[in-house]
Structure formats: C-alpha cells, structure tokens
Scaffold this active site. Structure first.
Site, short mmCIF file in Angstrom:
data_model
loop_
_atom_site.label_atom_id
_atom_site.label_comp_id
_atom_site.label_asym_id
_atom_site.label_seq_id
_atom_site.Cartn_x
_atom_site.Cartn_y
_atom_site.Cartn_z
N GLU A 158 0.79 -1.22 0.09
CA GLU A 158 0.05 -0.03 -0.15
C GLU A 158 0.89 1.27 0.07
OE1 GLU A 158 -3.62 0.26 -0.03
OE2 GLU A 158 -2.68 2.24 -0.55
N PHE A 159 0.71 2.05 -0.76
CA PHE A 159 1.38 3.19 -1.06
C PHE A 159 0.53 4.74 -0.38
CE2 PHE A 159 3.05 0.57 -4.10
CZ PHE A 159 4.34 0.52 -3.78
N LYS A 215 8.13 -1.35 -1.68
CA LYS A 215 7.62 -0.75 -0.64
C LYS A 215 8.82 0.23 0.42
CE LYS A 215 4.88 1.22 2.21
NZ LYS A 215 3.92 2.27 1.70
N ASN A 219 9.74 4.04 0.52
CA ASN A 219 9.69 4.98 1.65
C ASN A 219 10.83 5.43 2.30
OD1 ASN A 219 6.79 5.07 2.10
ND2 ASN A 219 6.85 3.63 4.00
N GLY A 270 7.10 12.31 10.80
CA GLY A 270 6.60 11.27 11.56
C GLY A 270 5.71 10.39 10.98
N CYS A 273 4.93 5.15 9.40
CA CYS A 273 5.52 4.28 8.41
C CYS A 273 7.10 4.72 8.41
CB CYS A 273 4.98 4.60 7.05
SG CYS A 273 3.21 3.88 7.09
N1 LIG Z 1 -1.10 3.99 7.87
C1 LIG Z 1 -0.48 4.34 6.51
O1 LIG Z 1 -0.38 5.47 6.06
C2 LIG Z 1 0.12 3.27 5.74
C3 LIG Z 1 0.57 3.35 4.44
C4 LIG Z 1 0.91 2.41 3.67
C5 LIG Z 1 1.11 0.95 4.51
N2 LIG Z 1 0.77 0.92 5.66
C6 LIG Z 1 1.07 -0.49 6.09
O2 LIG Z 1 -0.10 -1.14 6.24
C7 LIG Z 1 -0.37 -1.88 7.72
C8 LIG Z 1 -1.46 -1.46 8.31
O3 LIG Z 1 -1.06 -0.02 8.91
P1 LIG Z 1 -2.34 0.52 9.62
O4 LIG Z 1 -2.13 2.05 9.78
O5 LIG Z 1 -3.52 0.58 8.87
O6 LIG Z 1 -2.52 -0.09 11.01
P2 LIG Z 1 -3.73 0.20 12.21
O7 LIG Z 1 -3.10 -0.07 13.12
O8 LIG Z 1 -4.23 1.53 11.80
O9 LIG Z 1 -4.76 -1.16 11.56
C9 LIG Z 1 -4.69 -2.21 11.98
C10 LIG Z 1 -5.87 -3.03 12.07
O10 LIG Z 1 -5.61 -4.31 12.24
C11 LIG Z 1 -6.26 -4.87 13.38
N3 LIG Z 1 -6.00 -6.20 14.05
C12 LIG Z 1 -4.85 -6.47 14.53
N4 LIG Z 1 -4.54 -7.71 14.70
C13 LIG Z 1 -5.77 -8.34 13.95
C14 LIG Z 1 -5.95 -9.98 13.67
N5 LIG Z 1 -5.48 -10.49 14.38
N6 LIG Z 1 -7.27 -10.08 13.01
C15 LIG Z 1 -8.09 -8.84 12.57
N7 LIG Z 1 -7.57 -7.73 12.68
C16 LIG Z 1 -6.61 -7.50 13.65
C17 LIG Z 1 -6.37 -3.98 14.36
O11 LIG Z 1 -7.30 -4.02 15.20
C18 LIG Z 1 -6.30 -2.48 13.56
O12 LIG Z 1 -7.69 -2.12 13.35
C19 LIG Z 1 1.08 -1.66 8.42
O13 LIG Z 1 1.83 -2.82 7.97
C20 LIG Z 1 1.64 -0.32 7.64
O14 LIG Z 1 2.93 -0.37 7.57
C21 LIG Z 1 0.48 1.86 6.46
#
Ligand SMILES: NC(=O)c1ccc[n+]([C@@H]2O[C@H](COP(=O)([O-])OP(=O)(O)OC[C@H]3O[C@@H](n4cnc5c(N)ncnc54)[C@H](O)[C@@H]3O)[C@@H](O)[C@H]2O)c1
Length: 480
Positions: A158-159, A215, A219, A270, A273
């Site tokens: 995801e980007f 990815k 980043n 901050g 990621c």
């Molecule tokens: N936030 C961003 O801008 C962004 C952008 C690109 C990639 N990412 C990547 O995407 C991934 C997710 O990031 P995020 O920011 O959405 O995290 P987040 O913490 O906001 O969301 C993750 C969700 O997963 C749920 N969860 C945890 N364990 C679980 C399980 N066993 N079964 C079902 N649900 C479960 C949590 O309750 C939470 O709602 C990470 O690897 C992050 O590096 C994030």
C-alpha cells in the site's frame, strides 16, 4: 469478487470502502469489536475518532450493507472467498526489526478456517501490510501447515498517504502486484480492473520479493529526501543570515532531475511508516551483513530534527524552559489527520518535560481526543499531567511563555495575529514548520523568533531576513 479485508485501520478501512465502491462484495473484518461497532453505526463522529480521512465516511455511507459489510467474526464469511487482503499492523520492535505477531496471528486464524472450507475454489491471500522481504513465503508456510488447499499468496504493498487515503486508493500512482502464478495475477487484475491499462496509473506485475522491496525502497527514499533538506538545507539556513530558504529550494528543484517533493525543512517526518520502515530495512540489511550507513544517517537526521529546536531555544535564544508554560500547536504527525503515531510532537513533549516546563498547553484541530486517550495518559507517566488541552490556538497561547509549532495545519498560517492578541512580548515563537509568513512584523514588535532553517531572530533584530522578492514563506508540505 468476494473479498475479505483483514484489519480495518488506516489502510484496511479506506481500502475496503474503495473496493466496495468498485462493486465487489467486501467483508471488512477486525478483532477490535469497538471499531466494528463504530463502522457499523455509520456515525461520522465515531468513525472519525478511529480513522479521520476526507471522503471516508461518505464512501462507507454509499456502500454499507450493499457492498460493504463489517464483522468481527471471521468464520461465517470465509466460504466462497476469492481474495483476502491482509492490512495488519507491523510495528517495530526495540531492535528495529518488524513485529510480525499481529500478522502471523491473523494468518494462523485464516489458515485454520480456510483449511475447513467446503468450496474448492482458489483463494488468494494478498499482503497490503508493509512486511520484511520474504514474508509472502512465511504466509505460504503458515497456510501449508494448516493444510489449506488451492491457495495463492501475493504481495500488493500500500502506498497511500494519510490525509488522502480515499483519493489515494481511488487514484493511486501505481499498483504493484507480486505473485507467483498467472492465475493469481489474473485474480488481482480482476480486482483492480479499473487500474489495469489505465493511461496514468502504472500497473506493475512482479515477484512477491520485488513488490515487498519496492515498498521499503520507496519509503526510505522519501525519508532520504526529507532528511537531505533537513540535514543540509536547514543547516545552511541556520548558519547564513542572508540565505533565503525558499529561493534555495526553487533554485535547486528547478532541475528536472531533482524532486520538488520533500524539498522543505521541518521538525522531522513522523507517522506510522517512515521511521519503522527505515528501521526495518536497516535491520534486514544488517542481518545480511550489508552496510547501512546511508540509511542510519537518514534516520538519525530525522530523529534529531524532532527536538533540536528546543535545544536551539536554550543555546541560541537563551530561553530557560524550567517552570515555563509552552503552547504546543499541532499534535498529529501532519495536517489533515488525527494520527499521532511517531509524531514529532511526542518527542517535543518529552524534550520539554525533560527541560522542566511546568505546563504544555496543547492544541490540535483533529487529534485532541487521540492525545488524551492514549499518548498523553498520566498513568503512563505522571509528568503527562502537566499537559493541558485547549480548544483553540488562542486559548493554548494565552498565559504561555513560548509557543512551539509542530504540525503544518493551514490554520497556523494566521497565528501572528493570534499571538499578538494572546501573548504580549517578550515571547518566544519556535516554528518547526516555517508557518508564519508575518514573522518579520512580530520580530519588529519585540517577539523572538526561532524557525527551522533560519538563524535565530532576536526581538527587534536590526538585520531582518527578507523573503525573496517579498515572497511569503511556504509552509512545509505534507508528508506521506
Ligand atoms: N498508515 C499508513 O499510512 C500506511 C500506508 C501504507 C502502508 N501501511 C502499512 O499497512 C499496515 C497497516 O497499517 P495501519 O496504519 O492500517 O494499521 P492500524 O493499526 O491502523 O490498523 C490495523 C488493524 O488491524 C487490526 N488487527 C490486529 N490484529 C488483528 C487480527 N489478528 N485480526 C484482525 N484484525 C487485526 C487492528 O485492530 C487494527 O484495526 C502496516 O503494515 C503499515 O506499515 C500503512
């Protein structure tokens, strides 16, 4: 397509909503019942408490109960699934390596259930979390261990940038799919049919390992741009009073080979990621015995930026923080989000408390509840009781001895007037985002001004710095 999105946070929820907009049957699954209840309620306030993204609530409203369904129970929805998107947290451990426990827990649960399903149809598990290179194979092994038949694994990093998650999911720059078989590529093409052969969107098919690497490299390159400008541009501006930062930026980036993105100076980047991804890549390269000097420098510069203005206030402005009240404006890691993960404000708070401030008067347009709920919990650290929460910049500034601007919220560009009304000089303004176009007037009126990328301006400094050709300062652009 019947799709399950596992994990409905900042990535999973917008992703699920946009897939549903494209007419897929989408089940957004999370173990956090509170989140699921909030999403099901459709209540804007409750949803935005969790994920605050422009257009998100509208996208949920459009699709909920027709194409988009929320659940905290995986078993009843598993039958007949074509695709599972893994959108799970992958936070850093202390040593910089990636904590894959959320991810593997979810994988085991999926493995158990998929092994028992009745239908023979192929299911593809697609990874959207940012995971160490090679994790697609880990997922494959877990599913094999559970005896799952007829499945594929793919990597589809995801980007999206927070603050633009819905728009970023509807119109990404690129879609990267790493898979092993033509059948699995084809499955993903059907999910993303609107992007395949799109005139502007790059649709790249490659190996899972390459997709996972893309990815990390992307980043860390973005953070390198930011640290480059902070590590060189900001330092030069702080040495030479007659250096015009905005002109430097324009002059350098007019070269078509040089990115304009990231060409600003700030109090560090901050978010959930950048910091974690660069630490993870450092760990992965170190473990393979490869040099990580460049990445380590990039990381260190970014961390340094988060608090160095507070040190400069002491050493250059002679400001003694002990027993002082400081207004802290901006808590989210960037504008247009309530997310405080790895926000520079967190580090600023630590540094201010360590220097003995009596009160931090905090304000943020979106992140106030987030701040009170989690990070600034007095039970975690009794010093956090020194943080007070305010409803406007003016309220935060009133009665304070200094202000620290930490986030690039647009509304802070009008702060000069507020400061004049709420805090008479002598008063110190610490500007981590170069947000004040009117800083010269403030200095002339007796305010002290200390900004990233500038020499310290004493009150009524005779040799004021001018913006180029009367230009106003441009605030730091949003980060990914
Ligand atoms: N936030 C961003 O801008 C962004 C952008 C690109 C990639 N990412 C990547 O995407 C991934 C997710 O990031 P995020 O920011 O959405 O995290 P987040 O913490 O906001 O969301 C993750 C969700 O997963 C749920 N969860 C945890 N364990 C679980 C399980 N066993 N079964 C079902 N649900 C479960 C949590 O309750 C939470 O709602 C990470 O690897 C992050 O590096 C994030």
């Amino acid at each position: 397509m019947k799709i399950i999105v596992v994990g409905t946070g900042f990535v999973g929820l917008p992703h699920a909503a946009v897939l549903a907009e494209a007419g897929h049957e989408v089940y957004a699954y999370d173990i956090d019942q509170n989140k699921i209840d909030a999403y099901r309620s459709g209540d804007r306030e409750r949803i935005e408490e969790i994920v605050n993204e422009p257009g998100l609530v509208e996208a949920i409203e459009e699709t909920k109960d027709r194409y988009l369904f929320f659940t905290s129970d995986l078993a009843p929805i598993i039958e007949g699934t074509d695709i599972v998107f893994m959108c799970l947290p992958t936070p850093p451990k202390r040593d910089g390596s990636t904590d894959l426990s959320y991810y593997t827990n979810a994988a085991h649960r999926l493995g158990e259930l998929l092994a028992k399903r009745q239908d023979e149809r192929r299911v593809v598990l697609v990874n959207k979390s940012t995971v160490p290179i090679g994790t697609a194979r880990v997922l494959q092994k877990i599913l094999e261990e559970h005896g799952v038949k007829n499945f594929g694994v793919a990597s589809n990093p995801e980007f999206l940038a927070q603050g633009g998650a819905i728009e970023g999911s509807r119109r990404p720059d690129r879609v990267v799919v790493g898979a092993d078989t033509e059948e699995d590529f084809d499955r993903l093409r059907r999910v993303y049919s609107q992007f395949v052969n799109h005139v502007r969107i790059r649709y790249l098919e490659t190996t899972p390992e390459t997709a996972e690497s893309i990815k990390y490299v992307a980043n860390t390159l973005l953070l390198t741009y930011i640290s480059f400008w902070n590590g060189i541009g900001a330092r030069l501006g702080e040495i030479y009073p007659n250096l015009r930062m905005e002109d430097l930026k324009i002059g350098v980036t007019s070269d078509s080979r040089i990115s304009t993105w990231g060409s600003y100076v700030s109090n560090g980047a901050g978010g959930s990621c950048f910091g974690k991804d660069i630490q993870s890549l450092i760990y992965q390269l170190n473990r393979a015995g490869r040099s990580t000097d460049l990445l380590q420098a990039v990381y260190n510069i970014n961390e340094y930026q988060k608090t160095y203005l507070i040190d400069r206030a002491v050493y250059e402005a002679g400001f003694n923080f002990n027993n002082k009240k400081v207004a802290l404006l901006g808590l989210a890691f960037k504008k247009r989000t309530n997310d405080m993960r790895d926000s520079s404000a967190l580090k600023a708070v630590e540094a201010l408390l360590a220097r003995g401030v009596s009160e931090i008067r905090a304000y943020d347009p979106l992140a106030m509840n987030e701040a009170q709920r989690t990070w600034f919990n007095p039970e975690k650290n009794h010093l956090f009781s020194r943080i007070t929460y305010h409803e406007s910049p003016r309220e935060a500034i009133e009665g304070s001895d200094a202000v620290y601007i930490s986030t690039d919220w647009e509304e802070f560009r009008g702060l000069a007037t507020t400061i004049e009304k709420a805090a008479p000089p002598p008063y110190l303004i610490i500007d981590g985002r170069r947000m004040l176009p009117d800083y010269r007037q403030l200095v002339a009126k007796g305010y002290a001004y200390l900004a990233v990328g500038d020499v310290y301006l004493k009150p009524e400094a005779p040799a004021e710095k001018t913006g180029a050709n009367g230009q106003e300062r441009v605030p730091a652009a949003a980060e990914a």
